[in-house]
Design an enzyme around this catalytic site. Structure first.
Site, short mmCIF file in Angstrom:
data_model
loop_
_atom_site.label_atom_id
_atom_site.label_comp_id
_atom_site.label_asym_id
_atom_site.label_seq_id
_atom_site.Cartn_x
_atom_site.Cartn_y
_atom_site.Cartn_z
N SER A 147 8.20 80.15 28.90
CA SER A 147 6.94 79.71 28.03
C SER A 147 6.00 81.11 28.28
CB SER A 147 6.18 78.50 28.32
OG SER A 147 5.04 78.44 27.64
N TYR A 160 1.87 72.28 35.01
CA TYR A 160 2.95 72.95 33.97
C TYR A 160 2.98 74.37 34.09
CZ TYR A 160 5.64 73.94 29.72
OH TYR A 160 6.65 74.55 28.77
N LYS A 164 5.58 76.81 35.42
CA LYS A 164 6.58 78.02 34.68
C LYS A 164 6.42 79.25 35.48
CE LYS A 164 8.18 75.56 31.21
NZ LYS A 164 9.61 75.56 31.14
#
Length: 343
Positions: A147, A160, A164
């Site tokens: 991402s 999150y 990542k």
């Protein structure tokens, strides 16, 4: 749908985690359209069954393996099931994740740990399981689905974003080791933009409004095309999908402090819309099990989502475009040299 048997030759053998919904669901369909044999790894029974049916109808062969990717042994066992059925693994796509939409101080330690175990360690365990079967053959490709948030943290998604970022560092370290060993196994990472997936209705949400992706929003098939392309062109260390991803990563490289202030001012509101949070949270158990239904690949944002990404085309063809631009510059320079000077 295949459950066991002798290896077959048609198509590649592909493993996709988080295959029951969202990007994973679109990705298994894209691999199936190539005639690949696709192992579907996820927790939700309804989503897995529907995904397997779509794989078969698209022209592929489906192998369903129910697994929680935070369990290292279960992931190893899942990889062995794939090898028992098909003889080897050509491509492994790490995609499964979970998250919490909330200020950091409102995420309790168990929730933060769970997000990290699924979203980061799930990739580590998947990669280890894939390498166990790829390294002896000296071939295979691992695609890490990332991402823009692998480089640029935003508010309300600390767990999150942290996961990542960790995947990014882990993948870079692994690439160095594979290059040092002159291994035929490749790993690459695909950095994604905001996508129209069901996650915004099933991720644990403590914001006042309903969760939504930051605009512009892309359809999951845009991500799926990039993942399939990366699986065949893994010498590239990384792919950026969507103009918003490219803009975010470039701005973060040039002026991270300025971008931070911009995100602080805009992204709390940009990640939510009117309405109360609703639906099951998939942090501890699959969302489709709670509702007894299949969520599919798309979320509720079809009306504002685009299925095209010119930036993705440029990223995939940057070598060709570079050659064209170089040739054009050379032609212009040659013309200037042969044009008589004017007084």
């Amino acid at each position: 749908m295949r459950t066991a048997g002798t290896p077959q030759q048609r198509g590649r053998v592909v493993v996709v985690t988080g295959a029951s919904g969202g990007v994973g669901r679109a990705t298994v369909r894209a691999f199936a359209a190539r005639g690949d044999k696709v192992a579907l790894l996820a927790r939700g029974r309804e989503g897995l069954a529907a995904a397997a049916d779509e794989v078969e109808r698209a022209g592929g062969e489906a192998l369903v393996v129910g697994v929680d990717v935070s369990d290292a042994k279960a992931v190893d066992d899942a990889a062995q099931q794939v090898v028992d059925a098909y003889g080897h693994i050509d491509v492994w796509v790490n995609n499964a994740f979970t998250g919490v939409f909330a200020p950091f101080t409102e995420v309790n330690p168990d929730e933060f740990r769970r997000v990290t175990e699924v979203t980061y360690l799930g990739y580590v365990f998947g990669t280890r399981a894939a390498l166990r079967h790829m390294l002896p053959r000296d071939r295979g490709t691992i695609v890490q689905v990332g991402s823009a948030l692998a480089y640029r943290g935003i508010p309300l998604q600390s767990a999150y974003c942290g996961a990542k970022h960790a995947i990014q560092g882990f993948n870079e370290s692994l690439r160095c080791e594979l290059l040092h060993a002159r291994s035929g196994v490749r790993t690459t990472m695909v950095q994604l933009p905001g996508l129209n997936t069901p996650q915004f209705d099933w991720v644990l949400n403590r914001m006042p409004g309903r969760a939504r992706p930051v605009a512009p929003v892309y359809q999951p098939e845009v991500a799926a095309r990039a993942i399939v392309h990366a699986s065949s062109h893994a010498r590239r260390r990384e792919y950026w999908v969507g103009g918003s991803t490219a803009a975010t990563l470039l701005a973060n490289a040039v002026a991270p402090g300025l971008l931070e202030r911009y995100l602080a001012r805009t992204n709390v509101d940009a990640q939510q819309e009117e309405g109360r949070p609703e639906g099951p949270a998939n942090l501890w158990s699959p969302a489709d099990g709670a509702h007894g239904r299949d969520f599919g690949a798309h979320g509720r944002f079809d009306d504002e989502s685009t299925g095209n990404s010119p930036q993705q085309w440029l990223s995939r063809n940057r070598g060709w475009m570079g050659a064209v631009l170089t040739a054009g510059a050379a032609a212009v320079a040659a013309r200037k040299l042969t044009t008589p000077a004017r007084c």
